[in-house]
Write a protein that holds these residues in place. Sequence first.
Motif, PDB file in Angstrom:
ATOM      1  N   ALA A  28       0.852  -1.182   0.000  1.00  0.00           N
ATOM      2  CA  ALA A  28       0.000   0.000   0.000  1.00  0.00           C
ATOM      3  C   ALA A  28       0.893   1.239   0.000  1.00  0.00           C
ATOM      4  O   ALA A  28       1.656   1.465   0.948  1.00  0.00           O
ATOM      5  N   PHE A  29       0.814   2.015  -1.072  1.00  0.00           N
ATOM      6  CA  PHE A  29       1.675   3.183  -1.233  1.00  0.00           C
ATOM      7  C   PHE A  29       0.961   4.455  -0.789  1.00  0.00           C
ATOM      8  O   PHE A  29      -0.269   4.565  -0.888  1.00  0.00           O
ATOM      9  N   LYS A  33       3.073   8.567  -4.125  1.00  0.00           N
ATOM     10  CA  LYS A  33       3.644   7.608  -5.077  1.00  0.00           C
ATOM     11  C   LYS A  33       2.852   7.648  -6.381  1.00  0.00           C
ATOM     12  O   LYS A  33       1.625   7.475  -6.384  1.00  0.00           O
ATOM     13  N   ALA A  34       3.557   7.871  -7.477  1.00  0.00           N
ATOM     14  CA  ALA A  34       2.882   7.985  -8.780  1.00  0.00           C
ATOM     15  C   ALA A  34       2.176   6.680  -9.140  1.00  0.00           C
ATOM     16  O   ALA A  34       2.747   5.595  -8.999  1.00  0.00           O
ATOM     17  N   ALA A  35       0.946   6.802  -9.614  1.00  0.00           N
ATOM     18  CA  ALA A  35       0.188   5.622 -10.044  1.00  0.00           C
ATOM     19  C   ALA A  35       0.938   4.870 -11.136  1.00  0.00           C
ATOM     20  O   ALA A  35       0.933   3.633 -11.168  1.00  0.00           O
ATOM     21  N   SER A  36       1.611   5.599 -12.014  1.00  0.00           N
ATOM     22  CA  SER A  36       2.333   4.953 -13.116  1.00  0.00           C
ATOM     23  C   SER A  36       3.440   4.031 -12.595  1.00  0.00           C
ATOM     24  O   SER A  36       3.713   2.988 -13.198  1.00  0.00           O
ATOM     25  N   ASP A  37       4.074   4.400 -11.472  1.00  0.00           N
ATOM     26  CA  ASP A  37       5.119   3.547 -10.890  1.00  0.00           C
ATOM     27  C   ASP A  37       4.536   2.237 -10.369  1.00  0.00           C
ATOM     28  O   ASP A  37       5.151   1.176 -10.512  1.00  0.00           O
ATOM     29  N   ASP A  66      -7.275   6.500   0.897  1.00  0.00           N
ATOM     30  CA  ASP A  66      -6.591   7.794   1.056  1.00  0.00           C
ATOM     31  C   ASP A  66      -6.121   8.384  -0.268  1.00  0.00           C
ATOM     32  O   ASP A  66      -5.449   9.411  -0.295  1.00  0.00           O
ATOM     33  N   GLY A  67      -6.462   7.734  -1.380  1.00  0.00           N
ATOM     34  CA  GLY A  67      -6.065   8.238  -2.692  1.00  0.00           C
ATOM     35  C   GLY A  67      -4.786   7.652  -3.230  1.00  0.00           C
ATOM     36  O   GLY A  67      -4.380   7.954  -4.356  1.00  0.00           O
ATOM     37  N   GLY A  68      -4.126   6.815  -2.430  1.00  0.00           N
ATOM     38  CA  GLY A  68      -2.932   6.126  -2.908  1.00  0.00           C
ATOM     39  C   GLY A  68      -3.300   4.890  -3.716  1.00  0.00           C
ATOM     40  O   GLY A  68      -4.470   4.648  -4.022  1.00  0.00           O
ATOM     41  N   TRP A  69      -2.279   4.114  -4.064  1.00  0.00           N
ATOM     42  CA  TRP A  69      -2.500   2.903  -4.852  1.00  0.00           C
ATOM     43  C   TRP A  69      -1.892   1.704  -4.128  1.00  0.00           C
ATOM     44  O   TRP A  69      -0.957   1.848  -3.346  1.00  0.00           O
TER      45      TRP A  69
END
Length: 257
Positions: A28-29, A33-37, A66-69
Motif C-alpha cells: 500500500a503506497f 507515489k505515482a500511479a504509473s510507478d 486515502d487516494g494512494g495505490w
Amino acid sequence: MELSDKKIVLVERNEKVVYQDGNRIVKAFKPSKAASDVFNEAVNLARVAEAGVRVPKVLEVSQTADGGWALSTEYVPGTTLRKKMDEAKSDAEMRALIEKFVELQVEVQDTKAPILLNSQRAKFKQMIDKDKDIDPTARYELEMRADRMSGHKFICHGDFNPSNVILGDDGQTYVCDWAHVTRGLPEADAAMTYILFKMYHAKQAELYLDLYSEKADMPKQKIMYWVPVVAAAELARGRKDSEEMLKSFVEATNDYE
C-alpha cells in the motif's frame, strides 16, 4: 482495495506499508507515489513471469481510501533468504546460502528478457544526471560509462538482495520486488547487488563477489567497472545512511578501468 482485520504489517517505509493479508501480499503506497510507478511494477511482474522467472502472481492493482495505490500479489509460504542468512550457524552454511542466491541470480539473468522492459542504460543515465552534488566532470564520465550498457538484453532485477528471495515451502525459490527491473548488463546488476551487500551486510560482500565471478564466469574487474555508476545512481536516491561509502566509490571511478 480493502484489507481485512487480520492483516499483518511486514515492512513499513516512508512511501509504503507491506501487509500479509491472508493468501495475498499487499503493498500500500502513500498518495505521493505515482500511479504509473505502481502499475509499472505490476506490468514488470507479469512480463518476467511470462519469460519464465518464478515470481508471486499479480492479483490486483487498485486505489486505496486515502487516494494512494496498492499492488496485491499472491502470498508464497516460505522464508526469505535473508532470514536464513541471519540464522546461519557456520561459515559453511553462510557460503551455501550465498551460493544458492548467486545461482538464482545467474538463472534470472540467463532468462531471455522481455523486449518491453525498461532500459538499464536510460535508467542509470537519468539518475546520474539529476544528482548535481556530483562534480560535473565526474558526472559526465559516469554518464559516458553508462552509455556502454546500450544494446544488452539480459534481465537485470535492479534490487537483487536476499530479502527479495523467498525459499518456498514447496522447495522452489521465488524472486520478489520487481520495481527496478531493466534490460541490460548482468555485471552491472551484480555491481548493484555487491553495493547492497556493502551497505547492509558488508562482511558478506566479498564472498558474494567471489561466488558470482565463479558461477557467472565473470571477471571481477568487469563487475567492479560498474560500481561507480551504480554508486552514483544510489546517491541520487538519497541513500544518506551510506553516503560516505557511495561517494568513495564514485571518487574511485578511474581505479576501475
